[in-house]
Every structure is written in structure tokens, then in C-alpha cells.
Design an enzyme around this catalytic site. Structure first.
Site, short mmCIF file in Angstrom:
data_model
loop_
_atom_site.label_atom_id
_atom_site.label_comp_id
_atom_site.label_asym_id
_atom_site.label_seq_id
_atom_site.Cartn_x
_atom_site.Cartn_y
_atom_site.Cartn_z
N ASP A 26 -2.95 4.66 -2.54
CA ASP A 26 -3.99 5.22 -1.69
C ASP A 26 -4.42 6.61 -2.19
O ASP A 26 -3.56 7.45 -2.49
CB ASP A 26 -3.39 5.36 -0.27
CG ASP A 26 -4.42 5.70 0.78
OD1 ASP A 26 -5.29 4.86 1.06
OD2 ASP A 26 -4.35 6.82 1.33
N HIS A 71 -11.15 -2.73 3.21
CA HIS A 71 -11.11 -2.38 4.63
C HIS A 71 -11.89 -1.12 4.98
O HIS A 71 -11.97 -0.75 6.14
CB HIS A 71 -9.65 -2.22 5.06
CG HIS A 71 -9.00 -1.06 4.35
ND1 HIS A 71 -8.77 -1.07 2.99
CD2 HIS A 71 -8.60 0.15 4.78
CE1 HIS A 71 -8.25 0.10 2.64
NE2 HIS A 71 -8.12 0.85 3.70
N ASP A 72 -12.42 -0.43 3.97
CA ASP A 72 -13.20 0.79 4.21
C ASP A 72 -14.70 0.56 4.04
O ASP A 72 -15.50 1.46 4.29
CB ASP A 72 -12.80 1.89 3.22
CG ASP A 72 -11.36 2.35 3.39
OD1 ASP A 72 -10.86 2.34 4.53
OD2 ASP A 72 -10.74 2.71 2.37
N GLU A 75 -6.38 3.96 -6.07
CA GLU A 75 -7.69 4.17 -5.45
C GLU A 75 -8.20 5.52 -5.94
O GLU A 75 -7.65 6.56 -5.60
CB GLU A 75 -7.56 4.18 -3.92
CG GLU A 75 -8.92 4.26 -3.23
CD GLU A 75 -8.84 4.73 -1.77
OE1 GLU A 75 -9.82 4.50 -1.04
OE2 GLU A 75 -7.82 5.32 -1.37
N ASP A 120 0.86 -1.17 0.00
CA ASP A 120 0.00 0.00 0.00
C ASP A 120 0.90 1.23 0.00
O ASP A 120 1.83 1.32 0.82
CB ASP A 120 -0.88 -0.02 1.27
CG ASP A 120 -2.25 0.55 1.02
OD1 ASP A 120 -2.34 1.60 0.37
OD2 ASP A 120 -3.24 -0.05 1.49
C1 GLC Z 1 -7.90 5.49 1.74
C2 GLC Z 1 -7.78 4.28 2.63
C3 GLC Z 1 -8.42 4.59 3.96
C4 GLC Z 1 -7.69 5.76 4.57
C5 GLC Z 1 -7.62 6.95 3.64
C6 GLC Z 1 -6.59 7.93 4.09
O1 GLC Z 1 -9.21 5.78 1.42
O2 GLC Z 1 -8.33 3.17 2.00
O3 GLC Z 1 -8.43 3.49 4.82
O4 GLC Z 1 -8.32 6.14 5.76
O5 GLC Z 1 -7.26 6.58 2.33
O6 GLC Z 1 -5.31 7.40 3.92
#
Ligand code: GLC
Ligand code: CA
Length: 539
Positions: free
Chosen positions: A197, A313-314, A239, A96
Site C-alpha cells: 500500500d 477498490h479506490d 502501489e 495487503d
Molecule cells: C491506498 C489504498 C486506499 C487507502 C490508502 C491509505 O491508496 O488503496 O484504499 O485508503 O492507501 O491506506
């Protein structure tokens, strides 16, 4: 052809996967001890949520040293061992990469905070107050203003996430150089790639309140590609919450030398009221889901590549969210698996999804660990919402739903730890666990395993054209794949009542490939589908 086009990726949230030393926190040795299980499932790569040094304000997404391992998770030697042990099982490790922001405890920010003249000051985004107040109305994803006042210098710094996650200033060339250097450090270790991310935020223009898809975003990604992974055979997945198919092509068209693919979230937002927050729900319309997924399946063509996912995980657990985690637990969990894994793209399985792990409801805010839910609770309480209402939001969408410990077996704490788990184990672990799934031929795990094998054995799953079947009633999601003269039909009933399939064009099939009920009739046009009944056949 690239290896990641035929691969299946498994996401590990290390904190909750497997504890090896009884401190209640998952760790790298724990992951190593479970690699044989992942090999048995058949996955090709692990996306490892952050394992870097972090004060854990956002569970590792606030990094204080990119080249060190979080103490609770182990050491760099454990990390090297994980890469090696995974490699023995033909599994690659995808790291990540969290570079929109660092932790406020990163040495760059500690320096930057020392004053306007510090050489690291410009690594972050600082602005003067406007009329004695915040520079503008930008909001943090975790509630409140995105600007935090720094007493010492009288300026504000930007944090699109928590106060402890200051945003890096990507316009500063030195920042980019530091990021490339760090990425190369990891690439040299032989990792399988990066999950980037919130990468669509790095081109932000905060003064114009532009956060996602800023004008220089793709320039930066091309620069990144040239300076880091461009020369490696790795996968990269961004992402990108704001991606449309057109935007996704900018990232993933092979000719543009940016990323392998992105996570798009259009289907994920379908149960959210338009223009409102993630907490403000509306019922899912299956027709919309069909339209959105079909659009993504057909519009990238050769100018991009899809990722396929329901969970991470979100996000809340899909079987609880759009399925039925009680009466039709197994049926609906398998429905989501079959529907997604026979589409075109690279599928991602989030830990526990392969055994049908469910949401874990709470009764009180004291049971919550996640900063996003905790901040939202305070904000909405102040705005006049009732406690019960907010708890219901958290039970539906809170991120802890996905973060409860992995359920390995029937023993105390589900075999996750011999100590006290950092987050409560779901009460249903005696029924829903890995060991039970491994002994039952008809388990959800075995459905996932079969789907992964089908993908390996049949090029149609990887390369076939996608065609949505439109002449079916709304609760039925049906599609075809076509490849070199072969066609597959995939049918899923989202409803909890029987449905007549009614497809006029395909009445017979030659081979049943997979299903979630024991048998299906041979005459497809008269077929009555049971609740969540799903199957795939070769026509
Ligand atoms: C992304 C991650 C999340 C995190 C955010 C800030 O959305 O998946 O878990 O809180 O970025 O890094
Ligand atoms: Ca541990």
C-alpha cells in the site's frame, strides 16, 4: 520465468465479497465458500484487501494489529483455512501490506502518544508547531492538513491519510525491524506475496514537503527484500501513484532485488484536469490512452514488469467510467477486458469486474460510507461548491462505486448477505449477477474466462513484443503482439458510432481468437467496427 509473470490476479475487497453469518459484512468464511467460483474463472492468485484488526476508519487500511484478524472477518484459524483451501485450488493469497501508517489505535501509537520520552515516540513523525501553527503546508489525501495537534505534548503528528492513520517513521531502524518481523510472520504461513500500500511514500522527508519517491525509498525496499521475501518464491506489487517507466524500473528491475512489479496510475489520471484533484474531471482522449499504455508496454523491456488493471477498490468501475454501462454494457465491458488482457504484464481483475458490475449513483451524502468522499464533501461545501456538483463528483469518482456488495444472484441483497448489507447493493443486481453470467455462454464472465485461458495456452500473450498500430482513426485502439514468428492483432473501437478500421498492412487473418460481436468479416481492411466492437486475431 516467475509464476507471477504468467498469472492472473483477482482482487477481493473482503467487506463486500460474501457474508457467511448474516451480519451484513463480508468475511473469510464467505470467501472460502466462493473459491470454487474463482477456480472456475481460472485466476492464480487473490490480492486480499486488508483483513487485519482495524477500527475501520478507512475500511481496514488503518491497522491496529498486523498479526490479528478483524473480528468481523473471522479468526486466524479462518485465515489459515483460507490459505489452505485456496492452495488446494492452486490459488495463492497475496496480502495487503499497509506500512506507511498504522491506526492510531495500534499499540505503538497508543504508547507513542503517552509522551516525548516514550520508547515508541519515535515510531511516528512528530514535529513542534511553527509560529503557533502546523509545521508546514503538507496536505492529507483525505482533505485538510496532514498534521494533527496533540494537546498533551504540544506537538503535531503526521498523517498523510486520515487523522486515525498516523504515518510511521521509516527513518527509525526499529520501525523497519518491526515491519520485517511482521512480514515474516505472514510469509511463514505460506502466503503468495504482498501488495504494498502507498509504498512510494515511505521514504518521505516531511520537513522538505517531500512525500513520494524520497531519497531513501529504494534503499528501504532493498533492505525489506533482503530481510523478508527475498528468499521466498512470492510476488510483490507496489502501489506507486507517482511512477514513471524510469521509476518503475527502479522498483522492478530483477537485478535490483526490490519488487516484482508496481501499479502505475498514469492511464488512470487521464480524465483528470492537470494539476487538479481526482474529482476535477476532463473527458478522456483515446489518443492519450493509447500513447500512455503503449509507452508502458514498450519501455520496461527486461528491466521491469507491468501490472495491468482498470479497476480496484479506490477507482470507479471502468464500464461506467469510460464505457457505456447502459446501452452497450456487455460490449464495452468486454472491450476493456480484451484490450487489457492481451497486453504484456500481469492482469488484475477487481471483484465484480468479471460480470460487468457498474458504478452505483447516490443522491445524498448520507448514502456515502467512504471517508475520502465524506471529507471532500465537507471541504468543498465550505469552499462554496454546490451540493449537486459535489454529488456529481462522488458519483463519477467516489470509492464506494467499487465497494458495493458483490452481486451473486437474483435473491434479496444479491446473495451477498441474509442480513442488512453494510453498504447498499446496486439496484441492477437482478440483471447483473454471477448466476446469470454463469448460464450465458456469451456473458462477460465467459469473456474473462476465455481471456485467462488464452493467456495460459499462448506464450505470445505473456512474452510477445508489443507494437501500437498508429495508422487508425482516434477512437480505434489497435495493437500487435509478436512472438516467435507469430503475430496477433487486437482491435478495439472506443466509439459509439461505426468506424472503418482502415489498416492497410493486414488485410487477412488466419484465426479469430476472441471478439465481443458474433462474427467479423474476413477482409480486415474493409471492416466496419460497431460501437465498442473489439476482437483479437492471429494474422
Ligand atoms: C491506498 C489504498 C486506499 C487507502 C490508502 C491509505 O491508496 O488503496 O484504499 O485508503 O492507501 O491506506
Ligand atoms: Ca459476516
Amino acid at each position: 520465468m516467475k509464476w507471477w509473470q504468467t498469472a492472473v490476479v483477482y482482487q477481493i475487497y473482503p467487506r463486500s465479497f460474501q457474508d457467511s453469518n448474516g451480519d451484513g459484512i463480508g468475511d473469510l468464511q464467505g470467501i472460502i465458500s466462493r473459491l470454487d467460483y474463482l477456480e472456475q474463472l481460472g485466476i492464480n492468485a487473490i490480492w486480499l484487501s486488508p483483513v487485519y484488526q482495524s477500527p475501520n476508519d478507512d475500511n481496514g487500511y488503518d491497522i491496529s494489529d498486523y498479526e490479528a484478524i478483524m473480528e468481523e472477518f473471522g479468526t486466524m484459524a479462518d485465515m489459515d483455512q483460507l490459505i489452505q483451501e485456496a492452495d488446494k485450488r492452486h490459488i495463492k493469497i497475496v496480502m495487503d501490506l499497509v506500512v506507511n501508517h498504522t491506526s492510531d489505535e495500534h499499540r505503538w501509537f497508543i504508547e507513542a502518544r503517552k509522551g516525548k520520552d516514550n520508547p515508541y515516540r519515535d515510531y511516528y513523525v512528530w514535529r513542534d508547531p511553527v509560529a503557533g501553527d502546523v509545521p508546514n503546508g503538507l496536505r492529507s489525501t483525505f482533505s485538510g492538513s496532514a498534521w494533527e495537534f496533540d494537546e498533551e505534548s504540544g506537538q503535531y503528528y503526521l498523517h498523510l491519510f486520515s487523522k486515525k492513520q498516523p504515518d510511521l517513521n521509516w527513518e527509525n531502524e526499529q520501525v523497519r525491524q518491526e515491519v520485517w518481523k511482521m512480514m515474516n510472520f505472514w510469509l511463514e504461513k505460506g502466503i503468495g506475496g504482498f501488495r504494498l500500500d502507498v509504498i512510494d511514500l515511505v521514504g518521505k522527508l516531511p520537513d522538505q514537503s517531500i512525500t513520494g519517491n524520497g531519497p531513501k525509498l529504494h534503499e528501504y525496499l532493498q533492505e525489506m527484500n533482503r530481510n523478508t521475501f527475498g528468499n521466498y518464491d512470492v510476488m510483490t506489487v507496489g502501489e506507486t501513484w507517482g511512477a514513471t517507466p524510469e521509476i518503475a524500473k527502479l522498483y522492478s528491475d530483477p537485478k535490483r532485488d526490490e519488487l516484482s512489479m508496481v501499479f502505475q496510475f498514469e492511464h488512470i489520471g487521464l480524465d483528470q484536469q492537470p494539476g487538479k484533484d481526482k474529482w476535477d474531471l476532463q473527458p478522456l482522449q483515446v489518443n492519450e490512452l493509447k500513447q500512455v499504455l503503449a509507452k508502458w508496454q514498450t519501455s520496461l523491456g527486461n528491466e521491469g514488469w507491468n501490472s495491468l488493471f482498470w479497476n480496484n477498490h479506490d477507482l470507479p468501475r471502468i464500464v461506467s467510467r469510460w464505457g457505456n454501462d447502459q446501452q452497450y454494457h456487455v460490449e464495452s465491458a468486454k472491450m476493456f477486458a480484451i484490450l487489457l488482457h492481451l497486453m504484456k504484464g500481469t492482469p488484475y481483475i477487481y471483484q465484480g469486474e468479471e460480470i460487468g458490475m457498474t458504478n452505483r449513483p447516490i443522491n445524498d451524502i448520507s448514502e456515502v460510507a467512504d471517508i475520502e468522499s465524506i471529507n471532500m464533501y465537507a471541504e468543498r461545501l465550505a469552499a462554496g461548491y454546490q451540493k449537486e456538483e459535489i454529488i456529481a463528483f462522488i458519483n463519477a469518482k467516489g470509492r464506494d462505486n467499487a465497494r458495493t456488495p458483490m452481486q451473486w444472484d437474483e435473491t434479496e441483497n444479491a446473495g451477498f448477505t441474509t442480513g442488512k448489507p453494510w453498504l447498499y447493493v446496486n439496484d441492477n443486481y437482478k440483471k447483473i449477477n454471477v448466476s446469470q453470467n454463469l448460464t450465458d455462454n456469451n456473458s462477460i464472465f465467459n469473456c474473462y474466462k476465455t481471456l485467462i485461458q488464452l493467456r495460459k495456452d499462448n506464450p505470445i500473450v505473456v512474452w510477445g513484443e508489443f507494437e501500437l498500430v498508429t495508422d487508425v482513426p482516434e477512437p480505434i485502439f489497435a495493437y500487435l503482439r509478436h512472438h516467435e514468428g507469430i503475430s496477433w492483432l487486437v482491435v478495439a473501437n472506443f466509439g459509439e458510432v461505426e468506424q472503418q478500421l482502415n489498416v492497410s498492412n493486414y488485410t487477412t487473418y488466419t484465426k479469430l481468437l476472441i471478439s465481443n460481436y458474433s462474427k467479423i468479416q474476413t477482409n480486415l481492411s474493409e471492416l466496419i467496427l460497431q460501437p465498442y466492437e473489439t476482437f483479437a486475431v492471429q494474422l
